[in-house]
Design an enzyme around this catalytic site. Structure first.
Site, PDB file in Angstrom:
ATOM      1  N   GLN A 189       0.823  -1.211   0.000  1.00  0.00           N
ATOM      2  CA  GLN A 189       0.000   0.000   0.000  1.00  0.00           C
ATOM      3  C   GLN A 189       0.859   1.264   0.000  1.00  0.00           C
ATOM      4  O   GLN A 189       0.486   2.284  -0.594  1.00  0.00           O
ATOM      5  CB  GLN A 189      -0.976   0.007   1.178  1.00  0.00           C
ATOM      6  CG  GLN A 189      -0.364  -0.050   2.559  1.00  0.00           C
ATOM      7  CD  GLN A 189      -0.222  -1.477   3.062  1.00  0.00           C
ATOM      8  OE1 GLN A 189      -0.071  -2.406   2.270  1.00  0.00           O
ATOM      9  NE2 GLN A 189      -0.275  -1.644   4.379  1.00  0.00           N
ATOM     10  N   ASN A 212       9.885  -6.561   1.657  1.00  0.00           N
ATOM     11  CA  ASN A 212       9.558  -7.984   1.598  1.00  0.00           C
ATOM     12  C   ASN A 212       8.967  -8.326   0.222  1.00  0.00           C
ATOM     13  O   ASN A 212       8.965  -7.513  -0.705  1.00  0.00           O
ATOM     14  CB  ASN A 212       8.595  -8.359   2.727  1.00  0.00           C
ATOM     15  CG  ASN A 212       7.270  -7.600   2.631  1.00  0.00           C
ATOM     16  OD1 ASN A 212       6.924  -7.048   1.592  1.00  0.00           O
ATOM     17  ND2 ASN A 212       6.532  -7.572   3.724  1.00  0.00           N
ATOM     18  N   SER A 238      18.488 -10.660   0.868  1.00  0.00           N
ATOM     19  CA  SER A 238      19.877 -10.265   1.071  1.00  0.00           C
ATOM     20  C   SER A 238      20.797 -11.483   0.976  1.00  0.00           C
ATOM     21  O   SER A 238      20.404 -12.610   1.285  1.00  0.00           O
ATOM     22  CB  SER A 238      20.029  -9.608   2.435  1.00  0.00           C
ATOM     23  OG  SER A 238      21.316  -9.068   2.591  1.00  0.00           O
ATOM     24  N   GLN A 260      24.651 -11.792   7.479  1.00  0.00           N
ATOM     25  CA  GLN A 260      23.629 -11.803   6.436  1.00  0.00           C
ATOM     26  C   GLN A 260      22.530 -12.803   6.735  1.00  0.00           C
ATOM     27  O   GLN A 260      21.357 -12.556   6.445  1.00  0.00           O
ATOM     28  CB  GLN A 260      24.270 -12.141   5.088  1.00  0.00           C
ATOM     29  CG  GLN A 260      25.086 -11.015   4.507  1.00  0.00           C
ATOM     30  CD  GLN A 260      24.269  -9.756   4.297  1.00  0.00           C
ATOM     31  OE1 GLN A 260      23.313  -9.738   3.532  1.00  0.00           O
ATOM     32  NE2 GLN A 260      24.641  -8.698   4.979  1.00  0.00           N
ATOM     33  N   HIS A 263      19.434 -11.596   8.544  1.00  0.00           N
ATOM     34  CA  HIS A 263      18.508 -10.667   7.900  1.00  0.00           C
ATOM     35  C   HIS A 263      17.119 -11.271   7.768  1.00  0.00           C
ATOM     36  O   HIS A 263      16.110 -10.614   8.022  1.00  0.00           O
ATOM     37  CB  HIS A 263      19.021 -10.286   6.511  1.00  0.00           C
ATOM     38  CG  HIS A 263      19.775  -8.996   6.489  1.00  0.00           C
ATOM     39  ND1 HIS A 263      19.205  -7.793   6.813  1.00  0.00           N
ATOM     40  CD2 HIS A 263      21.063  -8.723   6.174  1.00  0.00           C
ATOM     41  CE1 HIS A 263      20.105  -6.833   6.694  1.00  0.00           C
ATOM     42  NE2 HIS A 263      21.245  -7.376   6.320  1.00  0.00           N
ATOM     43  N   GLU A 327      25.278  -9.908  -4.059  1.00  0.00           N
ATOM     44  CA  GLU A 327      25.013  -8.559  -3.555  1.00  0.00           C
ATOM     45  C   GLU A 327      26.239  -8.044  -2.803  1.00  0.00           C
ATOM     46  O   GLU A 327      26.725  -6.945  -3.040  1.00  0.00           O
ATOM     47  CB  GLU A 327      23.798  -8.592  -2.636  1.00  0.00           C
ATOM     48  CG  GLU A 327      23.488  -7.257  -1.975  1.00  0.00           C
ATOM     49  CD  GLU A 327      22.428  -7.370  -0.894  1.00  0.00           C
ATOM     50  OE1 GLU A 327      21.879  -6.323  -0.501  1.00  0.00           O
ATOM     51  OE2 GLU A 327      22.152  -8.497  -0.423  1.00  0.00           O
ATOM     52  N   HIS A 328      26.734  -8.843  -1.861  1.00  0.00           N
ATOM     53  CA  HIS A 328      27.939  -8.520  -1.094  1.00  0.00           C
ATOM     54  C   HIS A 328      28.992  -9.585  -1.369  1.00  0.00           C
ATOM     55  O   HIS A 328      28.705 -10.782  -1.308  1.00  0.00           O
ATOM     56  CB  HIS A 328      27.656  -8.509   0.411  1.00  0.00           C
ATOM     57  CG  HIS A 328      26.539  -7.604   0.822  1.00  0.00           C
ATOM     58  ND1 HIS A 328      25.263  -8.068   1.059  1.00  0.00           N
ATOM     59  CD2 HIS A 328      26.504  -6.263   1.037  1.00  0.00           C
ATOM     60  CE1 HIS A 328      24.495  -7.055   1.416  1.00  0.00           C
ATOM     61  NE2 HIS A 328      25.214  -5.954   1.397  1.00  0.00           N
ATOM     62  N   ASP A 361      27.033  -1.701   5.462  1.00  0.00           N
ATOM     63  CA  ASP A 361      25.616  -1.575   5.785  1.00  0.00           C
ATOM     64  C   ASP A 361      25.310  -0.261   6.497  1.00  0.00           C
ATOM     65  O   ASP A 361      24.189   0.244   6.408  1.00  0.00           O
ATOM     66  CB  ASP A 361      25.172  -2.732   6.686  1.00  0.00           C
ATOM     67  CG  ASP A 361      24.752  -3.958   5.888  1.00  0.00           C
ATOM     68  OD1 ASP A 361      24.651  -3.859   4.650  1.00  0.00           O
ATOM     69  OD2 ASP A 361      24.510  -5.013   6.501  1.00  0.00           O
ATOM     70  N   GLU A 415      19.484   4.032 -44.122  1.00  0.00           N
ATOM     71  CA  GLU A 415      18.346   3.556 -43.338  1.00  0.00           C
ATOM     72  C   GLU A 415      17.004   3.909 -43.980  1.00  0.00           C
ATOM     73  O   GLU A 415      15.949   3.691 -43.382  1.00  0.00           O
ATOM     74  CB  GLU A 415      18.424   4.137 -41.920  1.00  0.00           C
ATOM     75  CG  GLU A 415      19.634   3.620 -41.148  1.00  0.00           C
ATOM     76  CD  GLU A 415      19.661   4.080 -39.692  1.00  0.00           C
ATOM     77  OE1 GLU A 415      18.823   4.912 -39.303  1.00  0.00           O
ATOM     78  OE2 GLU A 415      20.534   3.579 -38.959  1.00  0.00           O
ATOM     79  N   HIS A 420      14.981  12.476 -42.692  1.00  0.00           N
ATOM     80  CA  HIS A 420      16.202  12.690 -41.911  1.00  0.00           C
ATOM     81  C   HIS A 420      17.306  13.265 -42.807  1.00  0.00           C
ATOM     82  O   HIS A 420      18.012  14.203 -42.442  1.00  0.00           O
ATOM     83  CB  HIS A 420      16.691  11.364 -41.303  1.00  0.00           C
ATOM     84  CG  HIS A 420      15.969  10.950 -40.062  1.00  0.00           C
ATOM     85  ND1 HIS A 420      14.638  10.648 -40.044  1.00  0.00           N
ATOM     86  CD2 HIS A 420      16.415  10.791 -38.786  1.00  0.00           C
ATOM     87  CE1 HIS A 420      14.279  10.301 -38.821  1.00  0.00           C
ATOM     88  NE2 HIS A 420      15.343  10.387 -38.032  1.00  0.00           N
TER      89      HIS A 420
END
Length: 445
Positions: A189, A212, A238, A260, A263, A327-328, A361, A415, A420
């Site tokens: 939302q 999430n 993560s 990690q 998480h 990611e890490h 982090d 082309e 053009h």
């Protein structure tokens, strides 16, 4: 953690070894998010209050955080925490200012000037999760580069607690970074409100921040709608990949893996090493340290999907890491910079024994909003550039058009775009030049 030997795996087993936990994007999730987005688009603020009561179990008298709430939040925080937030914000600003894109201009031919100018995205929406743990650090990581970029309006959403209040540290971090408006909204939302706008929440041009599965799905849906909003990047759980040699400290390696794993249950950690002894030691150390963690139950679930992989060499470890695109990436080896040139795909890299992923982090200065789920192959972490548009500008003199006009006309003819071609040749004719480019669409050897 599952123990594997890379050399003994066939291609199918190798794919399985590096597979992420399946992202929850089933029909039920998609439809649920669609309904929430539609409810917000139709019902506006009233729908936001109803959804907050349903999902966050709170009653919202006011959706927007007022000045008195900011003041009250600041008053409740320990001086040490406020000082740490300022310290982290200063280092994040130092790095992001130094690495921000700069305007540029060059003459590509005599009389041909081409420039790049930078403009901030006008209105941006930041999402700061507060599920199992509030994340004031995310407010810093998003708010600081947005301010440096010069975004005219910065909106932040973060879920309220059952008492209808946002986390005090998140509010303080938002105030420190200069966020203009904060709303007590979470989940799909919040994304819908920032993407489409309501009476209270301004519609934003681009949305940032982790979340999430519901938040991730909502970001994907609004970004695919022309009436919605762009997003920073696709996101997943993560993750960290550690490359460690025989000299690595197993206590440090285990701590990095667990940082990690705690998480969330769908986080993933992978250790690559050319040393069986190191893998043995880390496996024991992970079990010992995990038992001491307040979030041990979460970490255990994440570890069940994680891997300890024996590789033949550190070079092979780099190849496996690039294939995974973490990611890490932590290089816990004797000479980490010797491996750095071989790294092609990673969100952020941490070199050596004294560089835990945790500093990235929070306060080293880099950004922790990074591509996950293999998207590091093609995406970068959030930076000042993420909050800007790069607009090119060109200006030609008559001399410049004489210099590059024939090239343009030849390519346009190839082309079969006659208008053009004429846009150039008519100008050249007006300059009194002989127009040597025939109106032919055939390629001439």
């Amino acid at each position: 953690m599952q123990r594997l030997a890379w050399a003994q795996l066939d291609e199918a087993a190798r794919r399985e070894a590096l597979a992420r936990p399946a992202q929850s994007r089933n029909d039920e999730l998609r439809v649920g998010v669609e309904r929430i987005i539609e409810a917000v688009r139709k019902g506006g603020d009233a729908a936001l209050r109803e959804l907050s009561a349903t999902y966050d179990h709170c009653t919202l008298d006011a959706i927007e955080v007022g000045a008195a709430e900011f003041d009250a939040a600041e008053a409740t925080l320990a001086p040490a925490l406020k000082a740490a937030i300022h310290e982290a914000a200063a280092r994040i600003e130092t790095f992001h200012r130094a690495t921000a894109p700069q305007p540029a201009g060059v003459d590509t031919a005599p009389g041909v000037r081409v420039e790049r100018m930078l403009r901030p995205i006008t209105r941006v929406g930041l999402y700061v999760p507060a599920g199992t743990a509030p994340l004031p650090s995310t407010a810093l990581m998003l708010g600081v580069p947005a301010r440096i970029a010069g975004c005219r309006e910065v909106v932040l959403c973060s879920p309220a607690r059952a008492d209808g209040q946002c986390d005090a540290a998140v509010l303080y971090a938002a105030r420190v970074t200069g966020v203009h408006k904060v709303f007590k909204l979470g989940g799909a939302q919040a994304i819908a409100a920032m993407a489409y706008g309501t009476a209270s929440v301004p519609g934003c041009d681009k949305l940032f921040g982790p979340g999430n599965a519901w938040v991730t799905e909502a970001k994907l849906q609004v970004s695919s709608d022309p009436e919605g909003a762009a997003i920073d990047m696709p996101a997943g759980p993560s993750e960290v990949l550690v490359i460690a040699d025989a000299q690595a400290n197993p206590v440090f390696v285990a701590a990095d893996l667990l940082s990690q794993a705690e998480h969330g249950p769908d986080s993933q950690v992978i250790l690559l090493s050319d040393s069986d002894a190191l893998l043995d030691s880390v496996e024991r150390e992970v079990q010992r340290q995990c038992a001491e963690l307040p979030r041990a139950e979460i970490a255990v679930q994440a570890l069940s999907r994680s891997r300890l992989i024996r590789v033949a060499s550190l070079d092979q470890a780099v190849q496996v890491s690039n294939r995974y695109a973490p990611e890490h990436l932590i290089l816990q080896v004797a000479d980490p910079r010797a491996l750095l040139n071989g790294i092609d795909s990673a969100g952020s890299v941490f070199l050596g024994a004294w560089t835990p992923e945790s500093v990235g982090d929070y306060c080293s200065g880099s950004n922790h909003v990074l591509p996950t789920y293999g998207y590091a192959r093609s995406y970068s972490g959030v930076s000042v550039a993420s909050f800007q548009k790069q607009i090119t500008v060109q200006q030609l003199s008559a001399e410049g058009l004489r210099a590059i006009g024939p090239c343009t006309a030849i390519l346009a003819a190839a082309e079969q775009l006659e208008a053009h071609r004429r846009a150039v040749t008519l100008r050249l004719a007006a300059l009194g030049d002989d127009v040597l480019v025939p109106p032919s669409t055939e390629n001439v050897a």
